[in-house]
Design a protein around this motif. Structure first.
Motif, mmCIF file in Angstrom:
data_model
loop_
_atom_site.group_PDB
_atom_site.id
_atom_site.type_symbol
_atom_site.label_atom_id
_atom_site.label_comp_id
_atom_site.label_asym_id
_atom_site.label_seq_id
_atom_site.Cartn_x
_atom_site.Cartn_y
_atom_site.Cartn_z
ATOM 1 N N GLY A 181 -8.961 2.718 119.562
ATOM 2 C CA GLY A 181 -9.277 4.081 119.952
ATOM 3 C C GLY A 181 -8.459 4.598 121.113
ATOM 4 N N CYS A 182 -7.527 3.776 121.591
ATOM 5 C CA CYS A 182 -6.677 4.146 122.723
ATOM 6 C C CYS A 182 -5.205 3.996 122.316
ATOM 7 C CB CYS A 182 -6.965 3.281 123.943
ATOM 8 S SG CYS A 182 -8.716 3.150 124.379
ATOM 9 N N CYS A 232 -7.839 7.055 126.070
ATOM 10 C CA CYS A 232 -8.690 6.753 124.920
ATOM 11 C C CYS A 232 -9.348 8.021 124.407
ATOM 12 C CB CYS A 232 -9.750 5.729 125.300
ATOM 13 S SG CYS A 232 -9.063 4.179 125.956
ATOM 14 N N ALA A 233 -9.640 8.029 123.112
ATOM 15 C CA ALA A 233 -10.232 9.210 122.486
ATOM 16 C C ALA A 233 -11.669 9.418 122.926
ATOM 17 C CB ALA A 233 -10.150 9.086 120.965
ATOM 18 N N GLY A 234 -12.435 8.345 123.086
ATOM 19 C CA GLY A 234 -13.838 8.468 123.461
ATOM 20 C C GLY A 234 -14.020 8.764 124.927
ATOM 21 N N THR A 235 -15.195 9.202 125.295
ATOM 22 C CA THR A 235 -15.493 9.516 126.691
ATOM 23 C C THR A 235 -16.259 8.394 127.376
ATOM 24 O OG1 THR A 235 -17.529 10.634 125.990
ATOM 25 C CG2 THR A 235 -15.548 11.985 126.227
ATOM 26 N N THR A 236 -16.642 7.368 126.637
ATOM 27 C CA THR A 236 -17.426 6.274 127.210
ATOM 28 C C THR A 236 -16.552 5.215 127.870
ATOM 29 O OG1 THR A 236 -17.415 5.101 125.091
ATOM 30 C CG2 THR A 236 -19.262 6.590 125.514
ATOM 31 N N THR A 237 -15.239 5.265 127.643
ATOM 32 C CA THR A 237 -14.334 4.269 128.217
ATOM 33 C C THR A 237 -14.071 4.599 129.682
ATOM 34 O OG1 THR A 237 -13.286 4.019 126.060
ATOM 35 C CG2 THR A 237 -12.114 3.124 127.956
ATOM 36 N N GLN A 257 -8.254 2.662 131.204
ATOM 37 C CA GLN A 257 -7.233 3.544 130.663
ATOM 38 C C GLN A 257 -5.925 3.456 131.446
ATOM 39 O OE1 GLN A 257 -8.612 7.437 129.234
ATOM 40 N NE2 GLN A 257 -10.695 6.832 129.802
#
Length: 248
Positions: free
Chosen positions: A183-184, A204-209, A214
């Motif tokens: 996802g990154c 990364c595409a998600g916001t939880t990372t 990153q």
């Protein structure tokens, strides 16, 4: 007594194959010289270092991309020393290091040429999945893809969105690979060097990372993480063997 069939002298029978072989030899030689060079290479040396400055300490040439060629030229006079081209390809990025001329080509191939005199192309390494990406605007013309990892460029990092791969400069041996987190993706153009470490952005595409995941820090032994015990990268000067095993 019936007439005996005539026989050709033994010497004549032996001479015919020999003549045919001699006639075929130029054709075989011509075929050998007409074989295409590996990877479409064409390396032309224009001037020897010792011819230009007899008795002087050799100064390594500077590099530039000129059209579809990599050109090494004398810093003082501007005269070319050697030119390196590859059929149907063009150089995107150059990295000049002591003894090495690293080049990233439009087809995703990375090469290392002997810098001082252009004596040889030491090695070629194809970077998986890089050619289509290099044709996009996001690649920024290959900015940040070629990164030295150690003093004197004993190790070279090749950074692409999917992975960071480290090669030993002396022979192109692959020492370690760090894949991007799921996802990154790595962004080669967003990288910087700090106290011996190479920091590379991995958005990364998600916001939880977390933001700390990153940004990836690597050196010639692989990813820098607390408490790591790298096995080495095959550098004989450090007296260690084996390859490191970075964790994602």
């Amino acid at each position: 007594m019936p007439p005996q069939p005539s026989r050709k002298p033994t010497g004549t029978r032996l001479a015919i194959p020999l003549v045919l072989a001699l006639l075929a030899l130029p054709l075989v030689t011509a075929a050998h010289h007409s074989r295409p060079a590996p990877f479409g290479d064409r390396l032309t040396v224009h001037a020897r270092v010792d011819d230009q400055n007899p008795g002087a300490e050799p100064v390594e040439p500077a590099l530039r991309a000129k059209g579809r060629a990599v050109e090494a030229y004398d810093v003082g006079s501007g005269e070319p020393r050697w030119t390196y081209t590859r059929e149907g390809r063009r150089p995107l990025r150059l990295l000049a290091e002591p003894g090495h001329a690293f080049t990233l080509w439009s087809d995703g191939l990375v090469t290392d040429t002997e810098r001082a005199g252009g004596g040889s192309v030491r090695w070629h390494r194809a970077i998986p999945e890089s050619a289509p990406w290099l044709r996009t605007a996001a690649a920024r013309g290959g900015a940040g893809v070629l990164q030295p990892l150690s003093a004197g460029a004993r190790m070279l990092a090749v950074v692409t969105p999917h992975r960071i791969a480290a090669y030993r400069a002396a022979d192109g041996d692959l020492r370690w690979v760090l894949p991007a987190r799921r996802g990154c993706a790595f962004e080669p153009a967003r990288s910087l060097r700090r106290e011996g470490a190479l920091l590379v952005a991995q958005p990364c595409a998600g916001t939880t990372t977390s933001w700390t995941s990153q940004v990836i820090a690597v050196d010639d032994y692989g990813r820098i993480v607390p408490g790591r015990t790298p096995l080495g990268n095959g550098d004989l000067e450090r007296g260690r063997g084996g390859g490191s095993s970075p964790e994602n």
